[in-house]
Design an enzyme around this catalytic site. Structure first.
Site, PDB file in Angstrom:
ATOM      1  N   TRP A 324       1.857   1.363  -5.673  1.00  0.00           N
ATOM      2  CA  TRP A 324       0.689   0.893  -4.902  1.00  0.00           C
ATOM      3  C   TRP A 324       0.071   2.066  -4.133  1.00  0.00           C
ATOM      4  O   TRP A 324      -1.146   2.168  -4.009  1.00  0.00           O
ATOM      5  CB  TRP A 324       1.145  -0.191  -3.913  1.00  0.00           C
ATOM      6  N   HIS A 325       0.922   2.957  -3.638  1.00  0.00           N
ATOM      7  CA  HIS A 325       0.420   4.062  -2.830  1.00  0.00           C
ATOM      8  C   HIS A 325      -0.379   5.078  -3.644  1.00  0.00           C
ATOM      9  O   HIS A 325      -1.250   5.748  -3.101  1.00  0.00           O
ATOM     10  CB  HIS A 325       1.569   4.763  -2.100  1.00  0.00           C
ATOM     11  N   GLY A 326      -0.077   5.206  -4.903  1.00  0.00           N
ATOM     12  CA  GLY A 326      -0.857   6.162  -5.682  1.00  0.00           C
ATOM     13  C   GLY A 326      -0.359   6.274  -7.101  1.00  0.00           C
ATOM     14  O   GLY A 326       0.822   6.051  -7.380  1.00  0.00           O
ATOM     15  N   PHE A 494      -5.374   5.274  -0.601  1.00  0.00           N
ATOM     16  CA  PHE A 494      -4.620   4.248  -1.322  1.00  0.00           C
ATOM     17  C   PHE A 494      -5.484   3.005  -1.494  1.00  0.00           C
ATOM     18  O   PHE A 494      -5.112   2.045  -2.007  1.00  0.00           O
ATOM     19  CB  PHE A 494      -3.323   3.906  -0.585  1.00  0.00           C
TER      20      PHE A 494
END
Lengths: 494, 326
Positions: A324-326, A494
């Protein structure tokens, strides 16, 4: 628009002023226009994604609401439409190039020809936040936890509400939608409370996070120039940089909403005083970790399954959280590390407790707590290496060189740039700036520690003139020590 | 609501007093630049204090030149004076078109030159922010509407804080009594020229051959202010001439798209109907990296003289042609 920009300094008071001047029935419209303006200040054309996401989820919600709880299967296609459209947007803008690159690498390894085009698309600001927020709405409507919102304008405002649009907290419809319809009168205490929170958040961002960022970047952008102590300092600094950057943003978002009468959820609760990784995730980015708990972990079965499956659930949730963060291997490793910490922690729980008792560590609860906190912080820092490093190679270099050449490494943190003038630099910055950074971290830690020990450190306890001096000091420090080159908040990407 | 405004006002005033107190304490102990958001450079290395002091009184000037340090250290009024041309050099450290505009706005009305030479050095055209130059001007100039305007549009905390220190300092020590620091091997001559006694290039052959390769990308803000300079000169009936001051060919080669830069400045000149003297591609100017430059881009005294003589010839020729046409 950034909270730490000059434009926001004009934008926010204007919106708040108009908000309280307008009659209640028009306020949603003002906030909706302001929210779109806030977003379009960054980029106009990407507002279309917000519009699409809003319309699709509004439609899906209304369609699902047509069917009763008993006919839930008839709701399912609309839930899928909502999820697929949101995930499709995320995939196109955030993950397509990652998967395309991975497929291309794999094809190269297998000697197979593969040539899919890469998209040169700029990642829409805050895309992971608003898509997750709208997905939670659709899931909640599907399960009948909330009724679908009938007012398209209010729903559009729920998706785009500017204080939390680009970096959360990721709100639940159950908390925010109702509030957006409420009439909020001007309340002196609430407004001043919100403004104080915003000032504190700005302080954390521009004085702490952005000052630390310069030193962290010096090391992390050229890690192979360093070994030993500079790598450790830069990693610890990054731990505080990201904390102050993100919690600073959250404070400003919560404060800005509070000024207008809205209560957003708490997003950070002094995470570096956690005594386990599990506790850390109950205190760090709470709106995201509870999102994953409610919409992924529990649907996977949570802990009401066989043990191996429970461990699997934990690991999958953290892997997805990393992703999800990257769209980068570094974030995946970061997520996997946290998943591993949690599973390892559960598997070895009894052995670790037994070991602590046999070593006599549990005799003093305070020492044992401090030891647990230090261990948790060290593990979190180790994982931050992968989060911040520009590549897996860099992260590997940093983790394998953190504790080597400690003696010689002092020469690489402090060096004399000009023998005649005796200009010493520490991690590329003057000793004064380095000392300011260390001091503000210590102040922050003391304040967090006091709060965590249930000591009421609220400035409200002070007499009014003292409070004015305290807030005046925060403002003076922001101007004198803050960095104002409009650096984006880390979590915007993000 | 009234109570809130009073409280906010009280916090702002208190904040300002605390801020001023901290600045004054650090200024008092001579360490104001220890504060990370202040960079006060009055009487610093670029001689801007002396240059602006001269500009304030200057009269009967033929030519003003503006640009970065390659201008302040590259256009010697003494060489121009030998041909009867009175030059005022208003070059300063890292001066971008943004800063040049405000300087010209400040001095064109009083100095009333016939010509303005604007240097189009590519790093200055690429500057997204003009912080260094603004700090230099704010530290060494009196606080007037142009300086305030420059600071306002710059929107930079470093510049704003420095403006405050400059203002306080001018109350304590008036600008005309401020002292210029002196440096070994450097001198200042009347007309705004910052000279040096150094003779040879200090860069080694290795250093000269290893400049970081980079691309020229004009910054929108500098393009906007180039346009404003053109208009400003028109408004004051001053002829604007564009120049490209020579740099070492090694440094020039570090620009991967140097051709694009040249075509950009040519197009700008022709679009605005301006004369362009490009001395980076002038074959008559035979400059040696070792003897005629001090580093990658600053001319030595021999280099300055060679360059200025050619520039003066071109300038005179231009005026003769104009005379013939008229």
């Amino acid at each position: 628009m950034l909270f730490n920009s000059f434009e926001f300094l004009l934008f926010f008071p204007t919106v708040v002023g108009l908000y309280f001047l307008l009659p209640h029935r028009l306020r949603w419209l003002l906030l909706l226009i302001a929210s779109y303006a806030f977003y379009m200040f960054w980029r106009v054309d990407y507002a279309i994604i917000l519009v699409i996401s809003t319309l699709v989820d509004y439609l899906c919600g209304r369609m699902m609401d047509r069917y009763s709880e008993e006919d839930r299967h008839k709701r399912k296609p609309w839930l899928w439409l909502s999820l697929l459209s949101n995930l499709g947007i995320l995939f196109t803008f955030k993950y397509y190039n990652f998967f395309n690159g991975a497929a291309s690498d794999l094809a190269g390894l297998l000697g197979v020809g593969y040539a899919a085009p890469a998209f040169e698309l700029l990642l829409p600001m805050g895309i992971s936040f608003y898509t997750f927020q709208t997905m939670s709405y659709s899931i909640d409507v599907y399960y009948g936890r909330i009724k679908a919102e009938k007012h398209l304008g209010i729903f559009a405002l729920f998706v785009t509400f500017f204080p939390q649009l680009v970096a959360g907290p990721i709100e639940r419809a159950g908390n925010l939608l109702g509030q957006l319809k409420q009439k909020n009168d001007f309340d002196y205490d609430r407004v001043t409370g919100g403004l104080k929170l915003m000032a504190w958040g700005l302080f954390k961002k521009v004085v702490v996070a952005d000052r630390l960022a310069v030193m962290v970047n010096t090391v992390y952008n050229n890690p192979t120039d360093y070994e030993g102590i500079p790598l450790i300092i830069a990693t610890v600094f990054f731990a505080f940089q990201i904390y102050c950057d993100f919690s600073g943003y959250s404070d400003m978002a919560i404060g800005a909403a509070q000024v207008m009468g809205f209560n957003l959820m708490e997003n950070f609760r002094r995470p570096y005083f956690s005594k386990s990784i599990k506790e850390f995730w109950g205190r760090w980015h709470i709106s995201l970790s509870t999102w994953f708990r409610d919409y992924l972990y529990i649907p996977l079965g949570g802990n009401r399954v066989l043990k191996w499956r429970w461990y699997y659930n934990i690991f999958v949730v953290f892997l997805v959280s990393g992703f999800w963060h990257g769209a980068n291997w570094t974030f995946l490793v970061w997520g996997a590390l946290h998943g591993f910490y949690q599973v390892f922690g559960e598997v070895t729980k009894h052995q670790r407790n037994g070991l602590a008792q046999s070593l006599g560590l549990t005799k003093s609860a305070r020492v044992y707590n401090d030891l647990q906190m230090a261990t948790t912080f060290s593990l979190v820092c180790l994982a931050w290496v992968f989060f911040r490093a520009n590549s897996i190679g860099d992260a590997w270099y940093i983790t394998t060189h953190m504790f080597s050449g400690l003696g010689e490494s002092v020469n690489t943190i402090v060096y004399n740039v000009d023998g005649l003038r005796k200009s010493w630099l520490i991690l590329g910055q003057t000793p004064v700036i380095f000392m300011i950074a260390v001091t503000v971290i210590l102040v922050l830690l003391v304040l967090d520690w006091l709060k965590d020990s249930n000591v009421n450190v609220s400035l409200n306890l002070l007499p009014s003139p003292m409070r004015i001096v305290a807030y005046g000091t925060i403002i003076a420090f922001i101007f004198l020590f803050g960095r104002f080159d409009e650096t984006e908040f880390i979590y915007f990407q993000f | 609501m009234k109570k809130l405004f009073i409280k906010i006002l009280a916090v702002i005033i208190t904040g300002f007093l605390i801020y001023s107190g901290i600045v004054l304490v650090f200024y008092g102990i001579g360490k104001v630049n220890w504060l990370p958001n202040i960079k006060f450079v009055r009487g610093g290395v670029g001689d801007t204090l002396l240059r602006l002091r001269e500009a304030k009184e200057a009269k009967g000037i033929d030519l003003i030149c503006v640009g970065s340090s390659i201008v302040s250290r590259g256009y010697d009024p003494r060489v121009f004076a030998m041909e009867g041309i009175r030059l005022l050099n208003l070059g300063s450290s890292s001066q971008s078109p943004y800063a040049s505009y405000f300087l010209l706005k400040m001095y064109l009305p009083s100095v009333k030159p016939k010509f303005v030479l604007l240097d189009l050095y590519w790093p200055m055209l690429s500057k997204i922010k003009s912080t260094e130059s603004s700090i230099d001007l704010v530290s060494n100039s009196e606080i007037n509407s142009e300086i305030l305007e420059m600071v306002w549009y710059e929107k930079d905390a470093l510049v704003m804080n420095t403006l405050f220190v400059s203002w306080i300092t001018q109350i304590i020590t008036p600008l005309n009594k401020a002292k210029q620091k002196t440096y070994d091997k450097r001198f200042y001559t009347e007309g705004g020229f910052s000279g040096t006694k150094q003779i040879y290039n200090t860069l080694t052959t290795d250093e000269l051959s290893s400049f970081r390769k980079h691309n020229f990308t004009p910054a929108p803000i500098q393009l906007e202010y180039l346009g404003k300079i053109v208009q400003l000169c028109k408004d004051h009936n001053v002829e604007l001439i564009l120049t490209v001051t020579p740099v070492t060919e090694e440094f020039r080669y570090s620009v991967k798209n140097y051709d694009e830069y040249e075509s950009f400045i040519k197009q700008f000149a022709s679009k605005n109907n301006l004369i362009l003297f490009n001395y980076n591609s002038n074959l008559d100017l035979d400059l040696s990296t070792e003897r005629d430059f001090l580093d990658k881009n600053h001319l030595s005294q021999t280099g300055v003289e060679k360059f200025n003589e050619i520039l003066i010839k071109d300038f005179i020729k231009l005026n003769q042609n104009k005379g013939n046409t008229n």
